[in-house]
Write an enzyme that holds these catalytic residues in place. Structure first.
Site, PDB file in Angstrom:
ATOM      1  CG  ASP A 117      -2.036   0.967   1.183  1.00  0.00           C
ATOM      2  OD1 ASP A 117      -1.782   2.159   0.889  1.00  0.00           O
ATOM      3  OD2 ASP A 117      -3.174   0.568   1.445  1.00  0.00           O
ATOM      4  CB  ILE A 118       1.475   4.076  -2.300  1.00  0.00           C
ATOM      5  CG1 ILE A 118       0.087   4.514  -2.740  1.00  0.00           C
ATOM      6  CG2 ILE A 118       2.116   3.119  -3.305  1.00  0.00           C
ATOM      7  CD1 ILE A 118       0.093   5.390  -3.983  1.00  0.00           C
TER       8      ILE A 118
ATOM      9  CG  HIS B  22      -9.079  -3.261  -1.734  1.00  0.00           C
ATOM     10  ND1 HIS B  22     -10.220  -2.689  -2.262  1.00  0.00           N
ATOM     11  CD2 HIS B  22      -8.675  -2.436  -0.736  1.00  0.00           C
ATOM     12  CE1 HIS B  22     -10.489  -1.564  -1.623  1.00  0.00           C
ATOM     13  NE2 HIS B  22      -9.574  -1.398  -0.680  1.00  0.00           N
ATOM     14  CG  PHE B  23      -9.100  -9.470   1.126  1.00  0.00           C
ATOM     15  CD1 PHE B  23      -9.893  -9.995   2.130  1.00  0.00           C
ATOM     16  CD2 PHE B  23      -9.500  -9.654  -0.191  1.00  0.00           C
ATOM     17  CE1 PHE B  23     -11.061 -10.692   1.830  1.00  0.00           C
ATOM     18  CE2 PHE B  23     -10.658 -10.344  -0.509  1.00  0.00           C
ATOM     19  CZ  PHE B  23     -11.441 -10.862   0.498  1.00  0.00           C
ATOM     20  CG  HIS B  24      -6.552  -2.813   3.538  1.00  0.00           C
ATOM     21  ND1 HIS B  24      -5.758  -1.752   3.167  1.00  0.00           N
ATOM     22  CD2 HIS B  24      -7.790  -2.559   3.056  1.00  0.00           C
ATOM     23  CE1 HIS B  24      -6.497  -0.887   2.494  1.00  0.00           C
ATOM     24  NE2 HIS B  24      -7.731  -1.353   2.403  1.00  0.00           N
TER      25      HIS B  24
ATOM     26  CG  HIS C  13     -15.021   3.186   6.793  1.00  0.00           C
ATOM     27  ND1 HIS C  13     -15.239   4.517   7.046  1.00  0.00           N
ATOM     28  CD2 HIS C  13     -15.588   2.518   7.828  1.00  0.00           C
ATOM     29  CE1 HIS C  13     -15.890   4.646   8.183  1.00  0.00           C
ATOM     30  NE2 HIS C  13     -16.139   3.446   8.667  1.00  0.00           N
ATOM     31  CD  GLN C  14     -15.515  -1.269  -1.867  1.00  0.00           C
ATOM     32  OE1 GLN C  14     -16.704  -1.428  -1.593  1.00  0.00           O
ATOM     33  NE2 GLN C  14     -14.907  -1.971  -2.809  1.00  0.00           N
TER      34      GLN C  14
ATOM     35  CG  ASN D  92     -13.267  -1.578   4.589  1.00  0.00           C
ATOM     36  OD1 ASN D  92     -13.451  -2.171   5.636  1.00  0.00           O
ATOM     37  ND2 ASN D  92     -12.263  -0.737   4.433  1.00  0.00           N
TER      38      ASN D  92
END
Length: 133
Positions: free
Chosen positions: A30-31, A95-97, A88-89, A82
């Site tokens: 993640d940036i 996507h999965f954090h 909060h998407q 999310n």
């Protein structure tokens, strides 16, 4: 989807710090990380919400998330996914954090606003949900 930032990352149109790639999964750092090692694991199949993705396209996601958590040395971590703006998407591609939680300050901070439960209403709700599964 031509306008999807994650689809552009998968295609290589936008650079990323790629950690893993297979036929169905892409993972990258993640940036805007919450902690060092914060990564995203995404199915290559485009869908805005989890229910939009066929099961076979999701089969490899959790094993990859697990490999990343191990590779970044995360003893404590969150796996977050999310669905929708109220949840909060921000990017409309599932996507999965994988978010390492190395200390109290770094990583994901959350509240858990638990509510009192009416057991009779919960039993009825359970019956309704179970019948749909």
């Amino acid at each position: 989807m031509a306008a999807c930032i994650f689809c552009k990352i998968i295609k290589g149109d936008i650079p990323s710090f790629k950690l893993f790639e297979s036929e169905r999964v892409f993972a990258f750092l993640d940036i805007q990380p919450l902690a060092q090692g914060h990564a995203l694991v995404i199915p290559k199949y485009h869908g805005a919400k989890l229910l939009d993705i066929p099961d076979e396209q999701l089969a490899e996601v959790m094993p990859v998330a697990k490999r990343i958590a191990k590779a970044v040395g995360a003893e404590n971590y969150n796996i977050l996914q999310n669905n929708g703006r109220l949840a909060h998407q921000i990017v409309d591609h599932v996507h999965f954090h994988v978010i390492p939680k190395p200390n109290e300050k770094d990583g994901l901070g959350i509240g858990w606003p638990a509510q009192e439960t009416d057991m009779e209403k919960l039993k009825e709700y359970f019956k309704e949900v179970k019948a749909k599964m």
